[in-house]
Design a protein around this motif. Structure first.
Motif, mmCIF file in Angstrom:
data_model
loop_
_atom_site.group_PDB
_atom_site.id
_atom_site.type_symbol
_atom_site.label_atom_id
_atom_site.label_comp_id
_atom_site.label_asym_id
_atom_site.label_seq_id
_atom_site.Cartn_x
_atom_site.Cartn_y
_atom_site.Cartn_z
ATOM 1 N N ARG A 264 72.282 36.159 58.446
ATOM 2 C CA ARG A 264 71.171 36.148 57.489
ATOM 3 C C ARG A 264 70.072 35.192 57.966
ATOM 4 N NH1 ARG A 264 72.631 35.338 51.339
ATOM 5 N NH2 ARG A 264 73.344 37.485 51.705
ATOM 6 N N LEU A 265 68.794 35.661 57.855
ATOM 7 C CA LEU A 265 67.637 34.866 58.244
ATOM 8 C C LEU A 265 66.713 34.651 57.049
ATOM 9 C CD1 LEU A 265 66.667 36.521 61.663
ATOM 10 C CD2 LEU A 265 68.057 34.476 61.304
ATOM 11 N N ALA A 266 65.822 33.661 57.178
ATOM 12 C CA ALA A 266 64.805 33.392 56.163
ATOM 13 C C ALA A 266 63.704 34.449 56.261
ATOM 14 C CB ALA A 266 64.221 32.002 56.379
ATOM 15 N N PRO A 267 62.871 34.601 55.212
ATOM 16 C CA PRO A 267 61.754 35.552 55.272
ATOM 17 C C PRO A 267 60.835 35.261 56.457
ATOM 18 C CG PRO A 267 62.098 34.834 53.022
ATOM 19 C CD PRO A 267 62.994 33.979 53.881
ATOM 20 N N ALA A 268 60.390 36.322 57.121
ATOM 21 C CA ALA A 268 59.497 36.184 58.271
ATOM 22 C C ALA A 268 58.059 36.027 57.803
ATOM 23 C CB ALA A 268 59.618 37.403 59.178
ATOM 24 N N SER A 269 57.234 35.340 58.601
ATOM 25 C CA SER A 269 55.823 35.178 58.272
ATOM 26 C C SER A 269 55.027 34.972 59.542
ATOM 27 C CB SER A 269 55.627 33.984 57.329
ATOM 28 O OG SER A 269 56.022 32.788 57.964
ATOM 29 N N GLY A 270 53.719 35.214 59.458
ATOM 30 C CA GLY A 270 52.835 34.991 60.592
ATOM 31 C C GLY A 270 52.554 36.249 61.388
ATOM 32 N N ALA A 271 51.570 36.177 62.255
ATOM 33 C CA ALA A 271 51.139 37.317 63.071
ATOM 34 C C ALA A 271 52.208 37.698 64.093
ATOM 35 C CB ALA A 271 49.830 36.989 63.773
ATOM 36 N N ALA A 272 52.105 38.937 64.596
ATOM 37 C CA ALA A 272 53.120 39.499 65.495
ATOM 38 C C ALA A 272 52.566 39.643 66.906
ATOM 39 C CB ALA A 272 53.584 40.851 64.978
ATOM 40 N N GLU A 400 70.484 39.537 62.661
ATOM 41 C CA GLU A 400 71.008 40.877 62.946
ATOM 42 C C GLU A 400 70.287 41.490 64.145
ATOM 43 O OE1 GLU A 400 73.588 41.964 61.487
ATOM 44 O OE2 GLU A 400 73.704 40.430 59.932
ATOM 45 N N GLN A 401 70.910 42.483 64.747
ATOM 46 C CA GLN A 401 70.358 43.044 65.967
ATOM 47 C C GLN A 401 69.243 44.041 65.701
ATOM 48 O OE1 GLN A 401 73.439 45.029 68.213
ATOM 49 N NE2 GLN A 401 73.108 46.956 67.187
ATOM 50 N N ILE A 402 68.365 44.166 66.689
ATOM 51 C CA ILE A 402 67.324 45.187 66.707
ATOM 52 C C ILE A 402 67.870 46.421 67.418
ATOM 53 C CG2 ILE A 402 64.957 45.706 67.386
ATOM 54 C CD1 ILE A 402 64.647 42.573 67.742
ATOM 55 N N ASP A 403 68.329 46.225 68.614
ATOM 56 C CA ASP A 403 69.044 47.213 69.411
ATOM 57 C C ASP A 403 70.264 46.506 69.986
ATOM 58 O OD1 ASP A 403 67.640 49.552 69.100
ATOM 59 O OD2 ASP A 403 66.470 49.377 70.942
ATOM 60 N N VAL A 441 62.150 46.312 61.882
ATOM 61 C CA VAL A 441 63.520 45.858 61.645
ATOM 62 C C VAL A 441 63.513 44.456 61.040
ATOM 63 C CG1 VAL A 441 65.673 45.179 62.784
ATOM 64 C CG2 VAL A 441 64.531 47.322 63.429
ATOM 65 N N LEU A 442 62.641 43.585 61.545
ATOM 66 C CA LEU A 442 62.567 42.226 61.017
ATOM 67 C C LEU A 442 62.162 42.226 59.549
ATOM 68 C CD1 LEU A 442 62.698 39.163 61.516
ATOM 69 C CD2 LEU A 442 60.280 39.271 62.197
ATOM 70 N N THR A 443 61.200 43.074 59.193
ATOM 71 C CA THR A 443 60.772 43.161 57.802
ATOM 72 C C THR A 443 61.912 43.653 56.916
ATOM 73 O OG1 THR A 443 58.493 43.595 58.461
ATOM 74 C CG2 THR A 443 59.110 44.227 56.232
ATOM 75 N N GLU A 444 62.677 44.620 57.405
ATOM 76 C CA GLU A 444 63.816 45.125 56.638
ATOM 77 C C GLU A 444 64.864 44.036 56.436
ATOM 78 O OE1 GLU A 444 65.212 48.396 58.897
ATOM 79 O OE2 GLU A 444 63.472 49.672 58.495
ATOM 80 N N GLN A 445 65.073 43.196 57.450
ATOM 81 C CA GLN A 445 66.092 42.150 57.376
ATOM 82 C C GLN A 445 65.695 41.020 56.430
ATOM 83 O OE1 GLN A 445 67.276 40.466 61.114
ATOM 84 N NE2 GLN A 445 67.568 42.437 62.101
ATOM 85 N N THR A 446 64.417 40.620 56.491
ATOM 86 C CA THR A 446 64.025 39.362 55.854
ATOM 87 C C THR A 446 63.028 39.531 54.722
ATOM 88 O OG1 THR A 446 62.125 38.947 57.325
ATOM 89 C CG2 THR A 446 64.295 38.237 58.092
ATOM 90 N N GLY A 447 62.473 40.730 54.524
ATOM 91 C CA GLY A 447 61.447 40.922 53.511
ATOM 92 C C GLY A 447 60.076 41.034 54.130
ATOM 93 N N GLN A 448 59.067 41.346 53.316
ATOM 94 C CA GLN A 448 57.717 41.577 53.793
ATOM 95 C C GLN A 448 57.124 40.313 54.411
ATOM 96 O OE1 GLN A 448 56.100 44.458 53.913
ATOM 97 N NE2 GLN A 448 54.383 43.455 54.934
ATOM 98 N N PRO A 449 56.585 40.393 55.639
ATOM 99 C CA PRO A 449 55.977 39.210 56.231
ATOM 100 C C PRO A 449 54.772 38.747 55.427
ATOM 101 C CG PRO A 449 56.267 40.958 57.866
ATOM 102 C CD PRO A 449 56.539 41.552 56.523
ATOM 103 N N ALA A 450 54.506 37.445 55.495
ATOM 104 C CA ALA A 450 53.312 36.917 54.860
ATOM 105 C C ALA A 450 52.073 37.441 55.553
ATOM 106 C CB ALA A 450 53.337 35.398 54.891
ATOM 107 N N HIS A 451 50.945 37.458 54.838
ATOM 108 C CA HIS A 451 49.658 37.856 55.409
ATOM 109 C C HIS A 451 49.376 36.961 56.623
ATOM 110 C CE1 HIS A 451 45.374 38.347 55.948
ATOM 111 N NE2 HIS A 451 45.344 39.299 55.027
ATOM 112 N N PRO A 452 49.057 37.546 57.800
ATOM 113 C CA PRO A 452 48.862 36.738 58.987
ATOM 114 C C PRO A 452 47.832 35.641 58.770
ATOM 115 C CG PRO A 452 48.986 39.042 59.597
ATOM 116 C CD PRO A 452 48.974 38.993 58.092
#
Length: 457
Positions: A264-272, A400-403, A441-452
């Motif tokens: 389990r990871l914390a919610p993701a945020s920031g630009a990609a 969790e894994q991506i691939d 995949v990251l968004t699915e794991q941790t929730g919607q990223p914050a606005h960049p």
């Protein structure tokens, strides 16, 4: 460097590059082991009471042999100090190495360091296994020959690897060039008879003076048989495929308790942002797929040799595209086809060309993360090592894994309040859409990223 030994630490792993470390850690988490990845040998005590496995990530695959051996010995000494029951030397599933090493010399040094006292002398301590196979990713071994998909290693694209070109698929022969000790084979026909037969064969090979045993592996069942046969060896070596099979054997030994939500990871945020320095066939396909859908900036080693102007141009390119509500992932890459790589190496030398690219991508990563990039994907083992070092990363929490073989991780970096989401991809891994799909995949794991724009990206 010492700390109180962890009562629960079962596995201590030493990986010869950064993406290989996350590859192994990913499989350990998926198999239910609480796993911490550390960057280099820690120089302070760590809290390991709730950790089952520690993976020490080194940058020792392509460095001078003496340096690789020294770093690996420092890592095993630290892991032994934490009470690890078994040591795992992790290298790439394509067995990347040269006639000088580093797989053979490192394995020899680790075996010698793990030798028991004369009073404890056991045959098993004189021997280890080599299990590079990762069947789910198309890496298999048959009659000692390594296949990538349906191709022999030397016809898979790895013959063009810029640092460690693999011209021979016969791993018994490849490894025999790297060690003065005997190398043997645990054949598929023996594995088909089960773990007891495999243990007996290993014992017979040991009595005959065979120190390193290449293991045939065609599927997950073979990995399970091998894991059962080697669970009590002080040292095992291989790719991350063996890592996914060992935890079940640890549970049978009573060493490992069931764990939920290990990734389990914390919610993701920031630009990609995507940074790619790998020139593998798989990564080149991923770059092409990404560029058909998003924008990218190509770095040329020859231009980098002239000045840092390409770095500034890449930064300006990224800054203009990493702001606003519609900001999508941006790619900065030095990945190139074999003829372009060879041309650059002919002018600059292989080492110099690689150093220029690594320095450029490391500088770009450090600058843009400081400016708000919070979701960073890096392709290539050497590139990942340079980026992680530039960011000052010391520990990674494995998600969790991506691939297969590639998880998202999170870490803390100076100047950034929220965790940095970081994916380190081996050049050969991932589907063709990996660069675009990873962020979904990251968004699915941790929730919607914050606005960049919230973090000034």
């Amino acid at each position: 460097m010492s700390s109180t030994p962890a009562a629960n630490l079962v596995l201590g792993a030493i990986a010869d590059d950064f993406t290989g470390a996350t590859d192994l850690a990913n499989n350990l988490v998926r198999a239910g082991m609480r796993t911490l990845q550390v960057i280099g040998v820690p120089d302070t005590g760590l809290a390991l009471d709730d950790v089952d496995a520690v993976v020490v990530a080194l940058k020792s695959r392509s460095c001078p042999v003496a340096e690789a051996v020294g770093d690996s010995l420092a890592a095993v000494e630290w892991l032994q100090g934490q009470g690890a029951r078994q040591i795992f030397f992790k290298y790439c599933s394509t067995f990347d190495s040269t006639d000088a090493g580093n797989i053979g010399p490192v394995a020899d040094a680790l075996l010698e360091r793990l030798q028991p006292t004369p009073q404890e002398e056991q045959l098993s301590s004189q021997q280890t296994v080599m299990v590079p196979a990762f069947p789910i990713n198309g890496r298999t071994v048959y009659q000692g020959h390594l296949f990538v998909g349906d191709r022999l290693l030397n016809d898979s694209g790895m013959q063009h690897h810029p640092l460690n070109p693999m011209q021979d698929a016969d791993l018994v022969r490849v490894l025999s060039h790297q060690t003065p000790h005997r190398v043997g084979l645990l054949a598929r026909s023996t594995l088909a008879e089960g773990a007891d037969a495999a243990r007996a064969r290993l014992s017979a090979l040991g009595e005959a003076g065979v120190r390193h045993v290449i293991c045939d592996t065609l599927d997950e069942g073979d990995l399970s048989v091998i894991a059962a046969a080697v669970v009590e060896l002080p040292l095992v070596t291989g790719g991350s495929g063996l890592g996914q099979a060992l935890p079940a054997e640890y549970r049978k030994q009573g060493w490992l308790a069931p764990v939920e939500n290990a990734g389990r990871l914390a919610p993701a945020s920031g630009a990609a942002l995507v940074l790619s320095g790998s020139c593998s066939r798989a990564t080149l396909g991923q770059v092409e797929h990404f560029l058909a859908r998003h924008e990218g900036f190509a770095l040329d080693p020859l231009a980098l040799a002239e000045s840092d102007a390409p770095i500034e141009e890449a930064l300006a390119f990224a800054r203009a595209r990493l702001t606003g509500a519609d900001a999508g992932p941006v790619l900065i890459y030095a990945s190139a086809a074999p003829d372009a790589v060879e041309a650059a190496q002919a002018t600059l030398g292989a080492a110099r060309a690689g150093e220029l690219v690594e320095r450029a991508l490391a500088t770009i990563s450090r600058t843009l993360v400081a400016e708000g990039v919070g979701r960073l994907l890096v392709a290539g083992g050497e590139t990942s090592g340079a980026v992680v070092s530039a960011l000052g990363v010391e520990e990674l929490r494995i998600g969790e894994q991506i691939d297969p073989g590639v998880p998202w991780t999170q870490t803390r970096v100076a100047g950034r309040e929220a965790p940095l989401s970081l994916a380190l991809k081996s050049g050969n891994f991932g589907g063709v859409d990996f660069f675009t799909r990873a962020f979904a995949v990251l968004t699915e794991q941790t929730g919607q990223p914050a606005h960049p724009g919230e973090e000034g990206a």
